[in-house]
Design a protein around this motif. Structure first.
Motif, PDB file in Angstrom:
ATOM      1  N   TYR A 155       0.844  -1.207   0.000  1.00  0.00           N
ATOM      2  CA  TYR A 155       0.000   0.000   0.000  1.00  0.00           C
ATOM      3  C   TYR A 155       0.881   1.259   0.000  1.00  0.00           C
ATOM      4  N   SER A 166      -5.113   5.505   5.955  1.00  0.00           N
ATOM      5  CA  SER A 166      -5.687   4.223   6.357  1.00  0.00           C
ATOM      6  C   SER A 166      -5.045   3.777   7.665  1.00  0.00           C
TER       7      SER A 166
ATOM      8  N   MET B 108      -6.375  -2.923  -0.485  1.00  0.00           N
ATOM      9  CA  MET B 108      -5.624  -1.977   0.353  1.00  0.00           C
ATOM     10  C   MET B 108      -6.568  -1.207   1.282  1.00  0.00           C
ATOM     11  N   GLY B 109      -7.762  -0.903   0.772  1.00  0.00           N
ATOM     12  CA  GLY B 109      -8.726  -0.135   1.563  1.00  0.00           C
ATOM     13  C   GLY B 109      -9.208  -0.874   2.800  1.00  0.00           C
ATOM     14  N   LEU B 111      -7.289  -2.454   4.893  1.00  0.00           N
ATOM     15  CA  LEU B 111      -6.261  -2.508   5.934  1.00  0.00           C
ATOM     16  C   LEU B 111      -6.577  -1.614   7.120  1.00  0.00           C
ATOM     17  N   SER B 112      -7.329  -0.521   6.872  1.00  0.00           N
ATOM     18  CA  SER B 112      -7.571   0.448   7.946  1.00  0.00           C
ATOM     19  C   SER B 112      -8.370  -0.141   9.100  1.00  0.00           C
ATOM     20  N   ARG B 118      -1.797  -7.390   9.461  1.00  0.00           N
ATOM     21  CA  ARG B 118      -2.883  -7.042   8.545  1.00  0.00           C
ATOM     22  C   ARG B 118      -2.827  -7.908   7.285  1.00  0.00           C
TER      23      ARG B 118
END
Lengths: 272, 255
Positions: A155, A166, B108-109, B111-112, B118
């Protein structure tokens, strides 16, 4: 034909070379895509200063180089982050200073000799048992850390700003990558020498990236290019009596040219 | 000036924020808030501080003065990243050489909202598929992102930003370099996310067409906050009309 694999030096060279090649390829993919490929070159120059300092102070050169290079890589990172200095400027300054210190210390200590030359051009066929151990430990450390933080590294490499939003700790990842690269460069110098170790990071990765369709594929391809260059390079060097370092790098360059050519043909064909 | 009539606590509070690049002041004592359900457009001339403000709201830049609260939490200690979606300005300028698939980008989105380590697991595929369906790109899941058109890439980034089902979605000039037809589809999709999915949307834009058709709030920046209010008040504001003349084409009637 004599069986070269029965020689201890060849076994050690192959083992250490393969593991170092693997670590270099994995890190290389990230560095090339982050456009940080020159960091390897810069850190290699600083390694020269570290080795010379070790020889001058009569402390193990590998250990001294490791300390100096890790420290300098973190300083370069901070200069970019906090002082807003362009990374290539920071690398340029520290690598030149490292070389300058190396030349002065080597001259003062009267050790601008065979010792230092083996560091400059690599001495994989003279690699010792404990160095093989270090190489294996290093490669396993790189694999475990990259596997653990794989998604975060991907990322951050792809889109740093969004990664930050994020909750990814990009500063910490930068630090980890800097330390891993430093250690890999210092250990990698035993295989191909200070002058060519950066190439072991950049060329196989750049070759793998020519044909990869996904990130994992890029890592696998780069690792295959890197490791096969080391194996083939060692045998070619042994039988043709060539320097191993130059042979390994030239072979990986050849693969890069072939992969680049295939990519070009694919691209041309798809346009037509 | 904050014309929000919503009694619930705001999702975003910007309090007296100032920022300079060297000697150049970019933001000067900006104060406003964004309520749940808003579809807010942030507009202003070039160099008026729009992107800088968004980066300060998201904690990418630190303000010289003032403070920002996101979902009631000071941005300096903000942890609820799983509730935030962000589509950066340069999303369409991605390196076509980068070997990453559409699936990998959308993942990727996720992971938050994950804790260490993760990892993306099998059970996450459903969320990735759903997000890609919402932007009509499910068939492109395994394609390399560099092979997609600018408009398709933009939709992948939206999918990445909404895969977590965020409370608030920030977009920075998302349609730069995208053709008019794709833009229209894109804005219609944002409208649907705002109304059907109840996602609060904050969009920095140069395209007042969207102001006309979709948004219910407008904030106009020119170092200072020149205007913040409803769409109708925006159309009647002479200060705004004067400021934006030449840079924006104002059409203030709803279809």
């Amino acid at each position: 034909m004599e069986n070269v694999l029965s020689y201890g030096f060849m076994q050690r060279a192959l083992l250490a070379g393969l593991f170092i090649a693997l670590a270099c390829a994995i890190l290389g993919v990230f560095l090339v895509l982050r456009r940080d490929a020159m960091i390897g070159h810069g850190l290699a120059h600083i390694t020269f200063g570290g080795v010379a300092l070790g020889l001058f102070l009569e402390i193990k050169p590998l250990l001294m180089a490791l300390t100096v290079v890790v420290l300098c890589s973190l300083i370069i990172l901070k200069l970019r982050e906090k002082a807003g200095m362009y990374e290539d400027t920071a690398i340029g300054i520290f690598s030149s200073a490292g070389m300058a210190v190396g030349i002065i210390l080597a001259t003062l200590s009267g050790k601008l000799n065979v010792d230092l030359f083996s560091y400059l051009f690599g001495s994989i066929l003279a690699i010792e048992k404990f160095e093989v151990g270090i190489a294996i430990t290093l490669a396993l450390t790189v694999i475990i850390i990259v596997a653990t933080f794989y998604q975060e590294f991907l990322y951050q490499t792809f889109d740093t700003e969004s990664a930050r939003t994020s909750g990814i700790r990009v500063g910490l990842l930068d630090g980890i990558l800097a330390v891993l690269t430093s250690v890999t460069i210092v250990i990698g110098m035993k295989v191909v020498g200070i002058l060519l170790v950066a190439a072991l990071i950049v060329i196989p990765s750049a070759a793998g990236l020519q044909l990869a369709n996904s990130f994992k594929q890029a890592m696998v391809l780069s690792s295959i290019v890197s490791m096969s260059s080391v194996i083939t390079g060692l045998f070619v060097a042994y039988y043709w009596d060539l320097p191993a370092s130059g042979t390994i790098i030239l072979l990986s360059f050849l693969v890069f040219l072939i992969f680049g050519g295939i990519r070009l043909i694919k691209k041309t064909t798809s346009i037509e | 000036m904050d014309l929000s009539v919503n009694k619930r606590p705001p999702l975003v509070s910007v309090n007296n924020v100032s920022f300079s690049y060297g000697a150049t002041k970019v933001l000067d004592r900006v104060t406003f808030s964004i309520s749940a359900g808003d579809f807010l457009a942030i507009i202003g001339p070039n160099g008026s501080g729009k992107t800088t403000l968004l980066k300060i709201i998201l904690g990418i830049l630190q303000p010289e003065k003032g403070s920002v609260k996101l979902l009631g939490e000071n941005i300096k200690v903000f942890k609820q990243w799983g509730n935030i979606g962000y589509v950066p300005q340069k999303a369409t300028n991605i390196d076509s050489f980068f070997p990453v698939s559409v699936r990998e980008v959308v993942a990727m989105g996720l992971l938050s909202q994950k804790k260490f380590p993760r990892f993306i697991r099998k059970k996450d595929e459903g969320a990735i598929d759903r997000a890609l369906e919402q932007v009509n790109l499910k068939d492109f899941k395994n394609r390399r992102i560099g092979e997609l058109s600018g408009g398709q890439q933009q939709r992948v980034f939206i999918a990445r930003a909404i895969v977590n089902r965020p409370l608030i979605l920030f977009l920075d000039e998302p349609t730069t370099g995208v053709d008019a037809e794709t833009q229209e589809k894109f804005y219609s999709m944002l409208g649907r996310l705002n109304l059907a999915e109840k996602i609060t949307i904050v969009i920095i834009t140069h395209d007042l067409g969207i102001v006309n058709k979709r948004v219910n709030k407008v904030a106009c920046l020119n170092q200072r906050l020149v205007f913040h209010g409803t769409h109708d008040d925006f159309c009647n504001s002479s200060v705004v009309q004067e400021l934006l003349r030449g840079e924006y084409h104002l059409v203030c009637h709803r279809h």
